[in-house]
Scaffold this active site. Structure first.
Site, PDB file in Angstrom:
ATOM      1  N   HIS A 261      39.813  81.883  67.634  1.00  0.00           N
ATOM      2  CA  HIS A 261      38.858  81.310  66.681  1.00  0.00           C
ATOM      3  C   HIS A 261      37.707  80.593  67.407  1.00  0.00           C
ATOM      4  O   HIS A 261      36.529  80.908  67.189  1.00  0.00           O
ATOM      5  CB  HIS A 261      39.603  80.325  65.766  1.00  0.00           C
ATOM      6  CG  HIS A 261      38.747  79.672  64.719  1.00  0.00           C
ATOM      7  ND1 HIS A 261      38.688  80.138  63.424  1.00  0.00           N
ATOM      8  CD2 HIS A 261      37.928  78.601  64.778  1.00  0.00           C
ATOM      9  CE1 HIS A 261      37.857  79.366  62.730  1.00  0.00           C
ATOM     10  NE2 HIS A 261      37.383  78.424  63.531  1.00  0.00           N
ATOM     11  N   GLU A 262      38.074  79.672  68.279  1.00  0.00           N
ATOM     12  CA  GLU A 262      37.033  78.920  68.998  1.00  0.00           C
ATOM     13  C   GLU A 262      36.260  79.841  69.939  1.00  0.00           C
ATOM     14  O   GLU A 262      35.066  79.647  70.178  1.00  0.00           O
ATOM     15  CB  GLU A 262      37.637  77.732  69.759  1.00  0.00           C
ATOM     16  CG  GLU A 262      38.429  76.742  68.900  1.00  0.00           C
ATOM     17  CD  GLU A 262      37.658  76.170  67.717  1.00  0.00           C
ATOM     18  OE1 GLU A 262      36.419  76.201  67.733  1.00  0.00           O
ATOM     19  OE2 GLU A 262      38.325  75.717  66.753  1.00  0.00           O
ATOM     20  N   HIS A 265      33.417  81.308  68.059  1.00  0.00           N
ATOM     21  CA  HIS A 265      32.281  80.372  68.028  1.00  0.00           C
ATOM     22  C   HIS A 265      31.531  80.415  69.360  1.00  0.00           C
ATOM     23  O   HIS A 265      30.298  80.416  69.395  1.00  0.00           O
ATOM     24  CB  HIS A 265      32.780  78.939  67.819  1.00  0.00           C
ATOM     25  CG  HIS A 265      33.142  78.583  66.410  1.00  0.00           C
ATOM     26  ND1 HIS A 265      32.248  78.696  65.373  1.00  0.00           N
ATOM     27  CD2 HIS A 265      34.283  78.082  65.862  1.00  0.00           C
ATOM     28  CE1 HIS A 265      32.829  78.272  64.240  1.00  0.00           C
ATOM     29  NE2 HIS A 265      34.075  77.901  64.516  1.00  0.00           N
ATOM     30  N   GLU A 291      30.928  79.950  61.336  1.00  0.00           N
ATOM     31  CA  GLU A 291      32.328  80.127  60.945  1.00  0.00           C
ATOM     32  C   GLU A 291      32.658  81.606  60.766  1.00  0.00           C
ATOM     33  O   GLU A 291      33.789  82.034  60.999  1.00  0.00           O
ATOM     34  CB  GLU A 291      32.603  79.332  59.658  1.00  0.00           C
ATOM     35  CG  GLU A 291      34.052  79.097  59.349  1.00  0.00           C
ATOM     36  CD  GLU A 291      34.781  78.168  60.322  1.00  0.00           C
ATOM     37  OE1 GLU A 291      34.107  77.515  61.147  1.00  0.00           O
ATOM     38  OE2 GLU A 291      36.020  78.131  60.259  1.00  0.00           O
TER      39      GLU A 291
END
Lengths: 496, 496
Positions: A261-262, A265, A291
């Site tokens: 997830h990160e 980003h 997001e």
């Protein structure tokens, strides 16, 4: 280049430099800083933040905006001027003393929130929240909003977003999600994630997380992975975009899906066009678009069957013996278990948006409607029961779970759900150019990363979020793709 | 409190805040920062450094200094005003364009130094060094020095220090050291450090280093230990003073003695009186006093027989099997091996000061005398041969080994030798109050740390270095204590 243009570029460089120092301090505070040093550090953050604000609302800034708006300038300068003007106008309209008051109040409110959580008593937070709601309304009015004040707050976090749009898309999404959750609750298939909850040493989790980040195309010469309590990614500059994660030695999912997830980003900010560096455009287009990138990687790739077809062997190489006998199908289902949870940050990808819709409906009513702060806990619990079929037993697992409102952030939550919808829509668009299933099954993410860079990442803030989505996908925000994706995926897993 | 006083305190807080951000960036660059991010980061450092200089030489600063000098103010404000005035005057006297030119030149010179090292050709560096020497002379003249320009440079790094003092103490120290080195070369006792050069895993070295730091009284809630290439300690603020070290898996001495050394620096800054925090006095009194604290711990404690009597067991608990049979006496001698080295940073505690004396004599001649830059390599090699009995075969192991001159720092080297003399003098003073040998043999460092805090650390920059030494030891700088310490220690080890 004109003198004004040069001065404007210098001004942006200064803002960038302060912001870079602030970002590094934030990273350090949340990863490495010894606890006793934090008090003085927060004074340093305050000073540097003040300097940024001073420059943003300076007379020089105003003058340069005025001059450059009527000059013949490059597209990058043009967009930068627009972004600076947006910030200037926003700040100009709010009296300084009210900004100070808001910061002071938010800080007190966060402390009250902590205490309210400890005592499981919402009434401790309520008076602060009431004031924060009033101040937020006022701020929207300062921006020129009169009827729909909540639109003013939304626009702050996601430029161009309105209640009209959100009402439309959430009204499409909500019944489908509620229905799917009910169907799953009644399904004959049971999915059991407990097979994943076995000891998995931190170092092995880290090694696997690093391997996955590397495969995603994350540039370790322009970033690093560290441990933290509440994971985040942070762009200190576009060539130093750091990822953090948390290791739960009894549940590897926290670290592995958190890192992906990160990492999503981080890929965004690592791949912003160098021409935008040191301008105000060297950031993601919006919270929602940001997001979408993290969720694209975490869910649409990371929780897909094809991803694990190419990575299950690698996973087992890093996993302890107790995982070696785990069956692929059981594993795949387990990482996609749907289980309505009281807590948003523990929610699966199906129920997550329902948590957001609840918050959206409540905060919209707080700002635009008749909902009173004191009535929030009951309203929250009623909606949880109606949408997810579960009712919090206390405020700690209800309205007190998130810090956002206590921190004064109203209008922020919807960007999480936007991220899901954008991601599904982008996934649909990319499939027109790339055989996603095949690429993911091969573990070849290079073409995917290149596509995202070309269409989204490199543009930074050059485009407004809804403009970007329109260009990338050929249409405006459309929840159908998320609906279709979730319906197909969970119909398959739960044999609905 | 008067308005001026409050304004002055605020100004110091701002300077402190910028300095704190700069320090954190430096720490990060040398420990964690990914390489691609460094370019933009250095622009950020430049901007923040400019802001510090702007405040230091601002009209507001000048006005407040003038006002406060004639006011009734507290001792802390009084000393702070003096320190700010010292910096103000120094900066005021040098034209801005010359400061900029010096920074530009130093940067180019450092690059030339790298190239000169690669090609082992001093002539590549020489033209830059010539200009840097000239600029340094000019800077001393701006400060009002006319006859003895080198005194002006010394005073910058160690307020109050003069060539008169250094000539006197070095003339006492030098012959003793030269004689001891010769005696050791001819001694019948041979000390063999190769028994220490065995594989020692990094993690075990780290665990032992952490244990020793802990015993020294280093506060891990106000600091941390990290890995780096060229170790350093850095006070980001007095409650966040970080230590770094380097692990050589074939020679644990690098990490262990390096950590103790940097730990000594860190104890100093961790124990500055909180009343001085966020003033310009929240730093060590001088480079020399700072170095005395690191050497006090590294050598006077860390290389003493009594230290290892209390820590040999702990050492063996962390050391691999191959160290388990090492005899205590052999070990103690090995960590105190004297072996003239071409390279200063590899020197033992006996020969180290000779390396410094060589540099002192040369740089003094460059500034005050007739030595030409082009003649440096030969002069260097001649002195090495005369004092240490070895002659460099090329400039890489001669005049090109240190970056200091290439970076424009002339007058800095003597502070290293001062550190040795101060440390010996302080050790002698502390023995009047505390039975050092007994305490170290017990491994009880608390009374030692408390003594150092009371007499030295807490005062920060409240006292000038020579004033502090006088107060703490009852006399001015006196090299006899170092001479006595080294003579006794090495007479014993080498049975001279």
């Amino acid at each position: 280049m004109s003198t004004s243009e040069q001065k404007f570029i210098d001004l942006m460089k200064q803002i960038t430099a302060y912001s870079e120092a602030i970002a590094l301090i934030h990273w350090d505070l949340r990863t490495h800083a010894p606890k006793k040093g934090m008090d003085q550090r927060s004074e340093t953050i305050s000073l540097l933040s003040e300097k940024v604000t001073e420059l943003q609302r300076s007379d020089l800034m105003k003058q340069l905006i005025t001059e450059l708006k009527t000059s013949n300038i490059s597209p990058i300068i043009e967009k930068s001027v627009q972004e600076c003007e947006r910030i200037y106008n926003k700040q100009k309209n709010i009296p300084t003393e009210e900004v100070v008051e808001f910061i002071r109040l938010s800080s007190k409110s966060e402390t009250a929130w902590q205490e309210a959580r400890e005592k499981r008593d919402f009434s401790i937070l309520a008076p602060y929240l009431e004031k924060l709601v009033e101040m937020n309304k006022k701020f929207a009015q300062y921006q020129g909003y009169t009827e729909n004040l909540y639109d003013g707050l939304l626009n702050d976090f996601e430029p161009g977003l309105t209640t009209e749009i959100l009402d439309r898309v959430f009204n499409q999404l909500k019944p489908v999600l509620i229905k799917l959750v009910k169907q799953i609750n009644n399904a004959n298939v049971t999915v059991d994630a407990s097979l994943l909850q076995k000891p998995f040493p931190k170092q092995a989790q880290e090694a696997f997380s690093l391997a996955v980040l590397d495969k995603m195309g994350y540039d370790f010469d322009a970033g690093r992975l560290d441990e933290t309590i509440h994971p985040f990614a942070i762009g200190i500059n576009p060539n130093d975009v750091r990822v953090t994660t948390r290791y739960d030695e009894n549940d590897f999912r926290t670290a592995v899906f958190g890192t992906i997830h990160e990492g999503g980003h981080a890929l965004y900010e690592q791949n912003i066009d160098p021409d935008l560096h040191q301008t105000v455009l060297a950031k993601g287009a919006s919270m929602g678009i940001h997001e979408s990138q993290s969720l694209f990687w975490e869910n649409f790739i990371g929780r897909s069957r094809s991803f694990w077809e190419s990575h299950f062997k690698l996973f087992k190489e890093h996993a302890p013996d107790s995982f070696q006998s785990v069956d692929f199908d059981e594993f795949f289902k387990a990482i996609n278990e749907v289980k309505p949870s009281m807590i948003r940050i523990e929610a699966d990808e199906l129920t997550y948006s329902l948590h957001i819709i609840i918050r959206y409906e409540l905060e919209k009513e707080l700002i635009n409607g008749d909902l009173k702060v004191k009535d929030l806990p009951k309203a929250w619990n009623d909606k949880m029961e109606a949408y997810l079929g579960i009712r919090p037993e206390n405020d700690l697992e209800g309205v007190l779970q998130d810090i956002h409102w206590a921190a004064g952030d109203i209008g922020y939550f919807p960007t999480y759900a936007l991220g899901y919808m954008y991601a599904a829509q982008i996934f649909n668009a990319i499939e027109k150019d790339i055989s996603m299933d095949q690429m993911i099954r091969l573990g070849d993410f290079e073409p995917i990363k290149a596509w995202l860079t070309e269409k989204i990442h490199r543009h930074g803030k050059m485009k407004q979020p809804l403009e970007l989505i329109e260009e990338v996908t050929g249409e405006g925000l459309n929840p159908d793709y998320l609906i279709k994706y979730l319906t197909n995926k969970y119909t398959d897993i739960y044999q609905l």
